[in-house]
Design an enzyme around this catalytic site. Sequence first.
Site, PDB file in Angstrom:
ATOM      1  CG  ASP A  72      -2.189   0.790   1.005  1.00  0.00           C
ATOM      2  OD1 ASP A  72      -2.306   1.453  -0.037  1.00  0.00           O
ATOM      3  OD2 ASP A  72      -3.064   0.769   1.887  1.00  0.00           O
TER       4      ASP A  72
ATOM      5  CG  HIS B 238      -9.286  -0.513  -4.778  1.00  0.00           C
ATOM      6  ND1 HIS B 238     -10.373   0.144  -4.259  1.00  0.00           N
ATOM      7  CD2 HIS B 238      -8.214  -0.112  -4.027  1.00  0.00           C
ATOM      8  CE1 HIS B 238      -9.992   0.898  -3.235  1.00  0.00           C
ATOM      9  NE2 HIS B 238      -8.683   0.767  -3.086  1.00  0.00           N
TER      10      HIS B 238
HETATM   11 FE1  N7H Z   1      -7.604   1.708  -1.546  1.00  0.00          FE
HETATM   12  N1  N7H Z   1      -6.183  -2.917  -1.225  1.00  0.00           N
HETATM   13  O1  N7H Z   1      -5.380  -3.477  -0.546  1.00  0.00           O
HETATM   14  O2  N7H Z   1      -6.802  -3.517  -2.098  1.00  0.00           O
HETATM   15  N2  N7H Z   1      -5.970   0.698  -2.205  1.00  0.00           N
HETATM   16  N3  N7H Z   1      -8.013   0.209  -0.231  1.00  0.00           N
HETATM   17  N4  N7H Z   1      -9.157   2.806  -0.766  1.00  0.00           N
HETATM   18  N5  N7H Z   1      -7.141   3.264  -2.737  1.00  0.00           N
HETATM   19  C1  N7H Z   1      -5.033   1.177  -3.073  1.00  0.00           C
HETATM   20  O3  N7H Z   1      -1.711   2.873  -4.858  1.00  0.00           O
HETATM   21  C2  N7H Z   1      -7.414  -1.045  -0.175  1.00  0.00           C
HETATM   22  C3  N7H Z   1      -9.947   2.458   0.269  1.00  0.00           C
HETATM   23  C4  N7H Z   1      -7.881   4.434  -2.894  1.00  0.00           C
HETATM   24  O4  N7H Z   1      -4.101   6.570  -7.452  1.00  0.00           O
HETATM   25  C5  N7H Z   1      -4.048   0.183  -3.328  1.00  0.00           C
HETATM   26  O5  N7H Z   1      -1.194   3.048  -2.767  1.00  0.00           O
HETATM   27  C6  N7H Z   1      -8.024  -1.796   0.899  1.00  0.00           C
HETATM   28  C7  N7H Z   1     -10.996   3.434   0.453  1.00  0.00           C
HETATM   29  C8  N7H Z   1      -7.206   5.316  -3.823  1.00  0.00           C
HETATM   30  O6  N7H Z   1      -3.878   4.595  -8.386  1.00  0.00           O
HETATM   31  C9  N7H Z   1      -4.399  -0.925  -2.593  1.00  0.00           C
HETATM   32  C10 N7H Z   1      -8.947  -0.966   1.486  1.00  0.00           C
HETATM   33  C11 N7H Z   1     -10.794   4.392  -0.523  1.00  0.00           C
HETATM   34  C12 N7H Z   1      -6.065   4.647  -4.213  1.00  0.00           C
HETATM   35  C13 N7H Z   1      -5.625  -0.619  -1.893  1.00  0.00           C
HETATM   36  C14 N7H Z   1      -8.943   0.277   0.765  1.00  0.00           C
HETATM   37  C15 N7H Z   1      -9.621   3.989  -1.260  1.00  0.00           C
HETATM   38  C16 N7H Z   1      -6.042   3.363  -3.525  1.00  0.00           C
HETATM   39  C17 N7H Z   1      -2.840   0.290  -4.252  1.00  0.00           C
HETATM   40  C18 N7H Z   1      -9.868  -1.217   2.643  1.00  0.00           C
HETATM   41  C19 N7H Z   1     -11.590   5.628  -0.825  1.00  0.00           C
HETATM   42  C20 N7H Z   1      -5.006   5.155  -5.190  1.00  0.00           C
HETATM   43  C21 N7H Z   1      -1.665   0.899  -3.540  1.00  0.00           C
HETATM   44  C22 N7H Z   1      -9.665  -2.115   3.570  1.00  0.00           C
HETATM   45  C23 N7H Z   1     -12.891   5.700  -0.796  1.00  0.00           C
HETATM   46  C24 N7H Z   1      -5.396   4.806  -6.616  1.00  0.00           C
HETATM   47  C25 N7H Z   1      -1.516   2.377  -3.741  1.00  0.00           C
HETATM   48  C26 N7H Z   1      -4.379   5.362  -7.565  1.00  0.00           C
HETATM   49  C27 N7H Z   1      -5.042   2.428  -3.670  1.00  0.00           C
HETATM   50  C28 N7H Z   1      -6.411  -1.486  -1.094  1.00  0.00           C
HETATM   51  C29 N7H Z   1      -9.776   1.326   1.048  1.00  0.00           C
HETATM   52  C30 N7H Z   1      -9.083   4.720  -2.295  1.00  0.00           C
HETATM   53  C31 N7H Z   1      -3.585  -2.219  -2.589  1.00  0.00           C
HETATM   54  C32 N7H Z   1      -7.743  -3.216   1.322  1.00  0.00           C
HETATM   55  C33 N7H Z   1     -12.096   3.394   1.508  1.00  0.00           C
HETATM   56  C34 N7H Z   1      -7.685   6.699  -4.248  1.00  0.00           C
END
Ligand code: N7H
Length: 527
Positions: A221, A365
């Site tokens: 992350d 996602h």
């Molecule tokens: Fe997410 N995951 O492990 O699958 N997220 N996220 N997220 N997320 C991102 O780029 C994850 C949540 C965003 O600019 C990565 O840093 C999990 C919420 C945004 O390319 C991974 C949960 C919200 C991005 C995960 C969770 C977001 C992002 C890739 C909850 C907003 C950047 C690593 C448990 C409403 C997208 C990274 C971009 C990236 C995961 C929550 C939003 C691996 C497990 C609630 C904007």
Amino acid sequence: MTDLNTVPEVSTSPTGPTSPSVAPGVPALDLDEIQGDVLLGLQKFFERFLFFQINDVKAFKAALASEIAPRVTTTTMVCARELELQLRSFNRHAHRDRHDSPSEAVLPNVGLNVGFTQSGIQKLVPGANLNEASFAAGAAARAGALGDPLNGHTPANWIPAFLAGTLDGVFLITGGTEDAVNGEAAALLGILGSAATVAYDETGNVRPGTNKGHEHFGWQDGISQPGVTGLTTPSPGQRLIDAGRFVFGYPGQPGGTASSTSPTPALPPAIPPALPWMANGSFMVFRRLQQLVPEFNQFLLDQAASLGMDPVLLGARLVGRWKSGAPLALTPAQDDTALGQDSHENNNFDFADDQAQRRCPFGAHIRKTNPRQDLAPQESRVDPRRIIRAGIPFGPEVSADEQASGKTLEQRGLMFVCYQTSIANQFEFLQVSWANNPGFVFGKTHQDGTPVAVGWDPIIGQNGGQNGTQNSASGQNRVRTMDEPVPNYPAGNVRSTLREPQDFVVATGGAYFFVPSISALKNELST
Ligand code: N7H
């Protein structure tokens, strides 16, 4: 995040570390005024979330002005610590003398930030109107709109403390060791005495060993964060977003107009501070998101078997990145761990060349939450929606029992934190209008011209319980689908649909905060 989840992994360029540069013509950010978690993230291996209720307003104000505000970590201090970490790392590498123990890497520094809910602000500045309807309503009242399962009007799975209406504020206390964090918490509680009581208290921690920097499903992350104009020297593919989208009192990206091909509403320009003392402050969203890890892993195995594909590839298609962080947009068929770790390359894509979702599903996602060039012009339709994420995992590693039974026995997940100047236009919009909206990304078609039914964000999308059979604890149906879990490579004629029987990310609490400037803490909020 500069590894907001972890201590920044520092690059050791031959020229050594650099400090933030300010581009000409851009108003300088007042880094002494902005709390340290907002733009860059406090350095953290542990983060204690100490939610409090104010009992004695006068005594609380006195403590805030004289003893608490001076302890708060500013963005300047985060920059200085970052530079120190870089220098240490640089010297370590130069001397071939590597010590990688967490406490040494993160230094003994403790970080402290503070934010207030609507009720906390009302206690300190009666009648203050911060002009943000979601903040004023509070996270519990907004949970239904976000798609959280409800019992009547109450979020079904929330911890009672988040529903009791007693949260006036939160201290974010970060550090390299749990002892250091607990020492600061004890000092704060000593300063406050009976002026405040703890309403809820939980500590997040970076996962141990090789899982450091990975969230509980196993993905790296903290890779993609918006750059901030006037602060960030952007890496390739990293967009520079005007500071006014994250901190009050600065210019923001221009708003866009609704287009005939897209139901995306016209975006408002960056919102000016409704009150002068909001300058250099930010809204913080907190969501305690439980992750059902053994269940998610079993689901990947089952779905992969029924789709006839590799479960590792399936997981990558749901997120849009491999567990290493390598983006499918750049390496769609196999992981590339070196690319995953390469901060100069791992965001260097914009989906423009992937309009048949051969590399990355539209519903993945990272494509749902940052569609990049899918929504041109990016500057007015995507950039103003960006958030700065600063979360940390919580809970223990999956035990042997849980692994064997495929059932979660102990709570774990993500303390999701993000910063913005409009909760409604940024965090809530991403969750509701993009992640939860099966029509988004809009306007995509298959090769034969038929519209793509993109489906829900398979990680965080919530269907609001509208979908048929009963599946969740609340008795709501939570079944979601996503188009093309199986890559349609190379001919583009493979059709497949993912079917998720339940939520694997479950909101168990939340709160909306205003994180004020240092001067507001010392003056308007404490007089
Ligand atoms: Fe997410 N995951 O492990 O699958 N997220 N996220 N997220 N997320 C991102 O780029 C994850 C949540 C965003 O600019 C990565 O840093 C999990 C919420 C945004 O390319 C991974 C949960 C919200 C991005 C995960 C969770 C977001 C992002 C890739 C909850 C907003 C950047 C690593 C448990 C409403 C997208 C990274 C971009 C990236 C995961 C929550 C939003 C691996 C497990 C609630 C904007």
